[in-house]
Design a protein around this motif. Sequence first.
Motif, PDB file in Angstrom:
ATOM      1  N   CYS A  40       0.834  -1.191   0.000  1.00  0.00           N
ATOM      2  CA  CYS A  40       0.000   0.000   0.000  1.00  0.00           C
ATOM      3  C   CYS A  40       0.874   1.249   0.000  1.00  0.00           C
ATOM      4  CB  CYS A  40      -0.903  -0.009   1.232  1.00  0.00           C
ATOM      5  SG  CYS A  40      -2.045   1.385   1.343  1.00  0.00           S
ATOM      6  N   GLY A 209      -5.037   0.542  -6.013  1.00  0.00           N
ATOM      7  CA  GLY A 209      -5.747  -0.445  -5.213  1.00  0.00           C
ATOM      8  C   GLY A 209      -7.003   0.105  -4.561  1.00  0.00           C
ATOM      9  N   ARG A 377      -2.489  -3.845  -7.461  1.00  0.00           N
ATOM     10  CA  ARG A 377      -2.108  -4.220  -6.096  1.00  0.00           C
ATOM     11  C   ARG A 377      -1.065  -5.303  -6.188  1.00  0.00           C
ATOM     12  NH1 ARG A 377      -2.923  -0.622  -2.272  1.00  0.00           N
ATOM     13  NH2 ARG A 377      -3.623  -1.393  -0.248  1.00  0.00           N
TER      14      ARG A 377
END
Length: 384
Positions: A40, A209, A377
């Motif tokens: 992330c 994402g 992602r």
Amino acid sequence: MRSRAAILHDVGGPWSVEDFELDPPQAGEVMVEMAAAGLCHSDEHILNGDMSAPNEVMRSLGLPTMFPTIGGHEGSGIVREVGAGVTDFAPGDHVVMSFVAVCGQCRWCATGMEYLCDVGIGTMIPGMPTDGTFRHHTTDGRSLGHLAKVGAFAKHTVVSTDSLVKVEPDMPLVPIALLSCAIPTGYGSVANRSNMRAGDTVVVIGAGGIGTGAIQGARINGAARIVAVDPVDFKQKSALQFGATHGVATVAEALDLVRGLTYGVMADAVVVSPSLITAADVRDALQLTRKGGTCVLTGMTSQLTRSVKIDLQDFILMNKTLAGTIFGSCNPRADIARLAGLYRTGQLQLDDMITRRYRLDQINDAYDDLRSGSIIRGIIDFTL
């Protein structure tokens, strides 16, 4: 016991993959063997200083230092050991992490706003949330933090039971790692925070994402038009696979497109989820928002960004709403199970979001890919 993790020793990185020592779980804690951890931008913001400060700066201010720390706040795994008094989890349970801890007792939890839990709000403070001490240590004996009280970039980690949600054992552990952050944050920004209704026009700025989670949230909840805005051509095209009806590179293009699609009304809901929100992003997103519409700020901003400039008269007289959100305003203990149900029935596409799986020792390469925009992602797959 000895395990292995990706550790940041200070702002600037890089990630250092090395052994560390892990103590057994104490009261209210659980040891988890990780199966997968999502990559992330929030961890990137810790590395580059957007959400952190060098140890030297923190010491000069008399504040606790963050580094060294194990990264990762999005992940899934299997419980291997439980501490004293733990009855909600047992060895063998499959779990998803929640970077927002949920105590279940504070005012916010009691009124249905677990995402604002008083315990969860302290997840950036070093040490275990249970007693303030450390379970993770460097091999030379120094205390080692674990990001968001999770530390998902470790083969094994010890966390509070407040940071775990049990899932059905037949759910595949790698894709459901995305239920820790990307999906609830993005999906919830639309479903919980934007006031979107079936038939609406939704714009999502940033199709990584979290943005892809928002696009899916808009599709599943019945949006008629979903416009994805991202400068990366790969992400524009990918967004169409997850439910976007249109893809453009810039907000300027989106303004012309949405104006035409809505006969000048503009978007009912706008979700702002680039890797880092700037003041200009907020101004532009509000221009995309219709009268009485809602603009949701979902991405993170630099800690140095203190103010934004907007057309205040337009904002007031056009009755617009500018909303912030954490975790997509989702309640982890209820909503992770609901999202897992959408995945089980094929409505929520998790497997397709995972562009590439990496070994733990490839983490710096993985973040290079994230910065370049070549993945939606990426996942650290501990089975590789």
